[in-house]
Design an enzyme around this catalytic site. Structure first.
Site, short mmCIF file in Angstrom:
data_model
loop_
_atom_site.label_atom_id
_atom_site.label_comp_id
_atom_site.label_asym_id
_atom_site.label_seq_id
_atom_site.Cartn_x
_atom_site.Cartn_y
_atom_site.Cartn_z
N SER A 141 17.84 -28.07 4.60
CA SER A 141 17.47 -26.66 4.66
C SER A 141 16.09 -26.36 4.11
O SER A 141 15.63 -25.23 4.19
CB SER A 141 18.52 -25.82 3.90
OG SER A 141 18.54 -26.16 2.54
N LYS A 148 22.23 -18.68 -1.88
CA LYS A 148 20.77 -18.76 -1.83
C LYS A 148 20.14 -17.37 -1.93
O LYS A 148 19.14 -17.18 -2.64
CB LYS A 148 20.35 -19.45 -0.53
CG LYS A 148 20.72 -20.92 -0.46
CD LYS A 148 20.35 -21.53 0.88
CE LYS A 148 20.71 -23.01 0.94
NZ LYS A 148 20.39 -23.63 2.24
#
Length: 786
Positions: A692, A735
């Site tokens: 990611s 996140k």
């Protein structure tokens, strides 16, 4: 005897014997020099100087191996046999070895009498009398003493002879006896031998006491064995007449009554009666009696037919969950759905909804970071259902027998944790929490996770078989809940048997409300404070959340609040109570010290070659930075920051994209030929991996190559392809919450992750700007200042 002046006599070294004057001792000599010296002396005046070796292991001693003091003795009798000489030696006087005159064929030494000194007074007389009495006593206690020597001592001897005879009787090492021989003062030697005599008497008294006790135990054991043998004969006769022993009959009857009251299944009932019949026929001395009795105790103690009287009420369950936990709306909703299915599948008995779990939904598995309420919500479920709660921690379990139990053939065998838990909880339908299921290990003793397959399979656990019990136990009514931090380490077969519910990290607002409604009142009470006297201001609580903790859960938050309460309690105990009842942010800083975290972790200004990425961890989300530096070189790509293989591949993909799209990015065709590119992710001690970070790496790389700064208030995440496509990633909520804590204003996400925004709290979605991209070029337009 006459005084011995300087005299030249044969010298014989003794290995582990010290000869004292006025004593007789039989000795055997076998060494060549010793035999030669004894023979020569016997042919002459029969005088020999005997001296002890310093080291008894020395086979052929020399001058340095002798002590300086010895004993001049005479040979009374001598017999030669098979190369050895047997002689009766009588000590005459102590001598000092002045010089070795000859070494071959035997030692000859010049010796001089070392006169002994004696002071005759009342103290010496009393000491001599005491020693004589002690010798009589030690003889009576069993010490081996020659009767003639004993009679001689008791009849009265000189102080010199008394000290020498007693020293010869003592159980001392040769070195210690040599020290006694070297004492020239008879008074001092008498004191030393008296001390040693007292010590040996104590030892002999202790040995006699132990021997008496041992004999008493032996006599008792013999008596017991005879009585038991007679009892067996009587029991056998009574058995033949059909009469049972009253005590044994009572114990068997109690066990039989317990077996009937346990309401066991037919097969288990039959097994229990068989074991009871075995126990009845066994002799009390049979070692298997204890094993069989313990086994029957386990069987009758298990809740075969005991279950909690429960009633599924969705309103009650919702109320309990809301009372015990703030937020977690999606989790609560899923649990209520689970309970609704249980209610509909239940059987209506007397107007109540009785729960039957045998055909219920699958087992739940709570996965999430530490401190988010996985274990506590299990307790709330038990309270909502009116069931008992039992928890078993599986962290570090490596032995299959911990789950299934040990076979009864092993000494100290016990059932596994599942059966032990069922016995302890006392009902067959508890809420059973298997904590830390992701931390089960495997070694040569088996795989515990494989043993759990039967436990957590609704189709199999109706007949769960424990190795110790050897009979099936019904676990189908048990409400199993597993918890863990990571799903990746749970074996696929085990994961397939559970329905996973993920617990995300708490938002700042959720932490505020949890601390205000739950943690602060709890710690106020725990630290002996009055709930109405003090309260935390909103600013103080946010100060603790933002600047003293950084976690997905609330454990460190609770510890910090507990620390504040302890500081207040100490001030009150010292009569220095706080003037204000409201705790302010400045007081929090005084109580907890300097803040551990800044208000924001963002860069102070927009910089070239630096981008803000987002990562998921066990503890929730984190913000990380990607730094790119360019330097003259040969086109090498340098990666640092303890990056994993997948993350390294993301960096290589980012460079390949930049090289293949150099025209769109405004770069020269061979820009990387004479450049070394260094990509670093700070906090190098922390391992990092995952795909990611691709967008963040590409953004930092392009910023460095184009010398255009990135926006410090933009965070980004997403996997990239060589064509520049941005792919979907996981852990969006964690996140985003981490980025919000860090002060980020805009977040770049893959377009396919738009659906994940529904999991975010409303206030978070209002506060942040979300940009969804399909391609890296869209991300560059937002993240890099043009």
């Amino acid at each position: 005897m006459e005084k011995v002046k300087d005299l030249n006599v044969p010298l014989v070294a003794l290995r582990d014997v010290v000869i004292f004057p006025q004593t007789e001792i039989p000795l055997t000599f076998g060494r060549v020099k010793s035999n030669a010296a004894i023979s020569a002396a016997f042919r002459g005046n029969k005088l020999v100087c005997f001296v002890c070796q310093r080291n008894f292991k020395t086979e052929i001693p020399n001058e340095e191996d002798f002590f300086s003091s010895g004993t001049l003795a005479t040979i009374e009798h001598l017999i030669e046999s098979n190369g050895n000489i047997h002689a009766l030696i009588r000590g005459l006087t102590r001598v000092e070895i002045k010089k070795i005159l000859q070494t071959e064929p035997y030692f000859v030494a010049s010796v001089k009498e070392d006169k002994e000194i004696v002071e005759e007074n009342d103290e010496t007389k009393a000491l001599a009398k005491h020693i004589t009495e002690q010798i009589q006593k030690i003889f009576n206690l069993g010490k081996q003493i020659d009767v003639m020597i004993l009679m001689k001592i008791l009849s009265g001897v000189s102080y010199e002879e008394l000290s020498n005879q007693t020293a010869a009787l003592l159980d001392l090492k040769p070195g210690d006896k040599q020290k006694l021989l070297e004492i020239s003062s008879i008074n001092e030697r008498l004191e030393r031998v008296a001390e040693r005599l007292s010590y040996e008497i104590k030892i002999l008294e202790l040995e006699k006491s132990i021997a008496n006790k041992t004999q008493a135990r032996f006599d008792k054991g013999m008596k017991e064995a005879i009585l038991r043998e007679r009892k067996r004969t009587i029991d056998k006769e009574l058995g033949e007449l059909g009469i049972e022993d009253e005590e044994d009959e009572k114990e068997i009857k109690e066990l039989r009554d317990k077996i009937e009251m346990a309401k066991m299944p037919e097969a288990v009932h039959k097994k229990a009666l068989e074991e009871l019949s075995r126990l009845k026929k066994m002799s009390p001395n049979n070692p298997e009696v204890g094993y069989v009795r313990t086994y029957l105790d386990w069987l009758v103690a298990l809740p075969w037919a005991v279950e909690s009287s429960v009633e599924v009420s969705l309103d009650k369950a919702k109320k309990v969950l809301d009372e015990d936990h703030y937020g977690l709306e999606k989790i609560k909703e899923r649990i209520l759905e689970y309970l609704a299915v249980m209610k509909l599948k239940g059987q209506n008995e007397k107007g109540k909804q009785k729960v039957e779990m045998g055909s219920g939904p699958t087992i739940l598995c709570f996965i999430g970071p530490p401190g988010v309420g996985k274990t506590s919500i299990g307790k709330s479920i038990a309270r909502a259902l009116g069931r008992k709660f039992i928890r078993a921690s599986l962290g570090g379990v490596r032995d299959e027998a911990e789950i299934r139990g040990h076979r009864r053939t092993y000494v100290g065998a016990l059932p596994g944790r599942i059966i032990q838990g069922m016995k302890n909880v006392g009902t067959n339908n508890p809420v059973f929490m298997l904590d830390e299921i992701d931390k089960i290990g495997t070694d040569f003793r088996g795989d515990p996770s494989s043993a759990l397959l039967e436990v957590l399979d609704p189709e199999q656990n109706k007949d769960f078989s424990d190795h110790y019990l050897e009979v099936p136990f019904d676990l189908s009514k048990v409400f199993f809940i597993a918890t863990g931090n990571l799903l990746d380490t749970v074996p696929p077969a085990l994961r397939d048997r559970m329905e996973v519910i993920r617990f995300p990290g708490y938002t700042e607002e959720e932490k505020f409300n949890i601390a205000k409604s739950y943690l602060w009142p709890k710690q106020i009470e725990a630290n002996g404070l009055n709930k109405t006297d003090y309260h935390l201001s909103r600013e103080a609580l946010l100060e603790i959340i933002r600047r003293y903790t950084r976690e997905a859960g609330v454990r460190n938050l609770e510890r910090s609040i507990a620390s504040v309460c302890r500081k207040i309690a100490r001030k009150i105990a010292e009569n220095k109570g706080l003037a204000e009842k409201e705790i302010t942010a400045s007081q929090v800083r005084r109580f907890l010290g300097p803040p551990r975290f800044g208000l924001t972790v963002l860069e102070k200004k927009d910089e070239v070659g630096v981008s803000t990425g987002m990562a998921w961890t066990e503890a929730g989300g984190e913000v990380l930075f990607v730094e790119v530096a360019l330097m003259p070189g040969r086109g090498q790509l340098i990666l640092t920051g303890q990056l994993g293989d997948v993350m390294k591949e993301s960096a290589q993909a980012a460079l390949t994209f930049a090289r293949s799209h150099y025209k769109e990015l405004g770069l020269k065709e061979n820009f990387s030929r004479n450049l070394d590119i260094h990509i670093h992710v700070p906090e190098g001690a922390v391992p990092k991996d995952g795909p990611s970070a691709g967008v963040a790496m590409s953004t930092a790389l392009v910023s460095a190559l184009t010398q255009k700064p990135t926006r410090r208030d933009v965070a980004m995440t997403g996997e990239i392809t060589l064509r520049g496509k941005v792919l979907e990633i996981g852990g969006v909520k964690e996140k985003v919450l981490a980025a919000r804590r860090a002060g980020v204003k805009s977040i770049i996400l893959p377009k396919e992750n738009k659906k994940d925004l529904q999991d975010l709290p409303l206030e978070v979605k209002k506060e942040l700007e979300f940009i969804f991209v399909d391609d890296l070029s869209e991300a560059f337009k937002v993240a890099i200042r043009q």
